[in-house]
Design an enzyme around this catalytic site. Structure first.
Site, PDB file in Angstrom:
ATOM      1  N   GLU A  22       0.844  -1.188   0.000  1.00  0.00           N
ATOM      2  CA  GLU A  22       0.000   0.000   0.000  1.00  0.00           C
ATOM      3  C   GLU A  22       0.881   1.240   0.000  1.00  0.00           C
ATOM      4  O   GLU A  22       1.853   1.336   0.739  1.00  0.00           O
ATOM      5  CB  GLU A  22      -0.918  -0.004   1.225  1.00  0.00           C
ATOM      6  N   CYS A  41      -2.550  -6.782   5.367  1.00  0.00           N
ATOM      7  CA  CYS A  41      -1.864  -8.008   4.958  1.00  0.00           C
ATOM      8  C   CYS A  41      -1.195  -8.754   6.100  1.00  0.00           C
ATOM      9  O   CYS A  41      -1.559  -9.889   6.407  1.00  0.00           O
ATOM     10  CB  CYS A  41      -0.835  -7.685   3.871  1.00  0.00           C
TER      11      CYS A  41
END
Length: 452
Positions: free
Chosen positions: A156, A264
């Site tokens: 990200e 994640c």
């Protein structure tokens, strides 16, 4: 090539947009009609640098489309990517993944590949294949298909670069035909160096978990080392440099801080633990990684409490533990950064949430600023904190300034201005980005991770 991507969350939207940018014709599918309508109007459901521009550009030229109905495009596509995921607690609830598989089996009329793009437990492909075959049997038709696994490795804040110039692309397949199709799809991304690694499907599914678990392990390991450094008088930054120059270790993911978060690492660590338990195996190292990280998320709170205790104690001693008369009661704490990392508004499992909760329970007033994640924070915790217009506004009247996220704009603030607007002089650096000598010369009481 014509492809469809089911799910317009982070993975699906970034992947679909990047495939379109490389020349494929992509249809992004989502059951959320409101989200699809917004995407058609150029309104992004997530923040990712550069994404909005790419979406608009490819939509304008017709390479990127949005719909709520997968069946509209199944006859026209060669590959369908499934970018819907399991529950975030790491359990094996695959209802959304299998729902896509069943819809795929109910409507395909020619050879098509269903590729799982989202991170799913090892063994999911077998269940997906069985669900598709079950639907074909119900229809009484024999339509050829393949399933494949193509896990994403997007960071990200740098997802577009990661997709366009990946270290590698992992693809798990069962047939030569599927391998050829996936090779054709990814070749435009890798004309000079074809870095697609083909393997069996279970290995591809495991690779994603193993990669993230290894990175999470390095973070928790360094945080454990940092906490010990404080107790023995060592400096974790010096230790990091000393071990990071060893070619067997390398320098990445060795920075001490206030713990990892996001979509994640926490989820994938939990999922790997679940997979181990499901197969009668305890992942003892990974269990320790998770324990260390959960404890580390409170480190900034602990340091704030210790610093205030020391300031209020005549002897300068501090137990570092909250009591009924917590030194935090009535104090104002400025938190810089809310997202779990810079360049994203993602607050899933963010250490800032843990710190805010503890500060509020101890009776502190919390003033916060984040360049991107303010709305997301308000969505999660409402108006329990004061949302400020910039970092200096957040510091106004604060007894303590605590850094949670190392945004670029936080790296070189005007300390003279901060000194004037703060009521106190304590700075807790949760990401080790400031210079101790500079701040102490200005009269701040400075504390960081991994250095006494």
């Amino acid at each position: 090539m014509n492809i469809a991507i089911v799910g317009t969350g982070y993975v699906g939207l970034v992947s679909g947009t990047c495939f379109a940018e490389m020349g494929s014709h992509v249809t992004c599918v989502d059951v959320d009609a409101q989200k699809i309508e917004k995407l058609k109007n150029g309104i992004m459901p997530i923040y990712e640098p550069g994404l909005e521009e790419l979406v608009k550009r490819n939509a304008e030229v017709g390479r990127l489309k949005f719909t709520t109905d997968l069946t509209e495009v199944l006859d026209d596509v060669e590959v369908v990517f499934s970018a819907v995921g399991p529950d975030e607690d790491g359990s094996a609830d695959l209802k959304y993944v299998l729902a896509v598989a069943r819809q795929f089996g109910q409507h395909i009329n020619k050879y098509t590949i269903l590729v799982t793009k989202s991170t799913v437990p090892v063994g999911t492909a077998k269940k997906v294949k069985a669900a598709i075959q079950e639907e074909l049997d119900k229809r009484g038709v024999d339509v050829p298909f393949d399933v494949a696994s193509n896990p994403e490795f997007l960071k990200e804040g740098a997802a577009i670069k990661d997709f366009m110039s990946p270290d590698r692309v992992v693809v798990g397949t069962e047939s030569e035909k599927a391998m050829k199709v996936m090779t054709r799809l990814y070749r435009p991304l890798m004309l000079q160096n074809f870095r697609v690694i083909f393997m069996d499907i279970p290995s591809a599914e495991m690779t994603k978990y193993a990669a993230n678990a290894m990175l999470a392990t390095r973070i928790s390991f360094m945080n454990d080392i940092a906490n010990l450094c404080e107790r023995v008088g060592a400096n974790v930054d010096s230790v990091r440099k000393g071990i990071g120059t060893d070619s067997r270790i390398g320098s990445k993911f060795l920075y001490a801080g206030c713990g990892y978060g996001g979509s994640c690492f926490p989820k994938d660590v939990k999922a790997l633990l679940h997979t181990g338990l499901d197969n009668d195996y305890h992942m003892e190292v990974i269990e320790a990684v998770e324990r260390v990280n959960e404890k580390q998320k409170s480190i900034v709170y602990d340091k704030i409490l210790t610093a205030l205790s020391s300031a209020s104690s005549p002897s300068g001693s501090a137990c570092g533990c909250a009591t009924a008369t917590s030194p935090l009661k009535g104090k104002t704490i400025a938190l810089l950064g809310l997202a779990f990392k810079p360049e994203t508004d993602d607050m899933r499992e963010a250490p800032a949430l843990v710190v805010i909760d503890k500060l509020l329970k101890d009776g502190a007033t919390v003033r916060v600023f984040d360049p991107i994640a303010m709305n997301e924070c308000k969505r999660r915790i409402g108006d329990t904190v004061t949302y400020c217009k910039d970092l200096y506004d957040a510091c106004d009247g604060a007894d303590v300034l605590a850094l949670m996220t190392e945004w670029r704009q936080f790296r070189m603030p005007s300390w003279n201005v901060i000194q004037k607007v703060m009521s106190g002089n304590i700075v807790v650096d949760g990401r080790n980005i400031y210079d101790r000598h500079e701040l102490e010369e200005l009269g701040f009481v400075y504390t960081r991770i991994g250095e006494n």
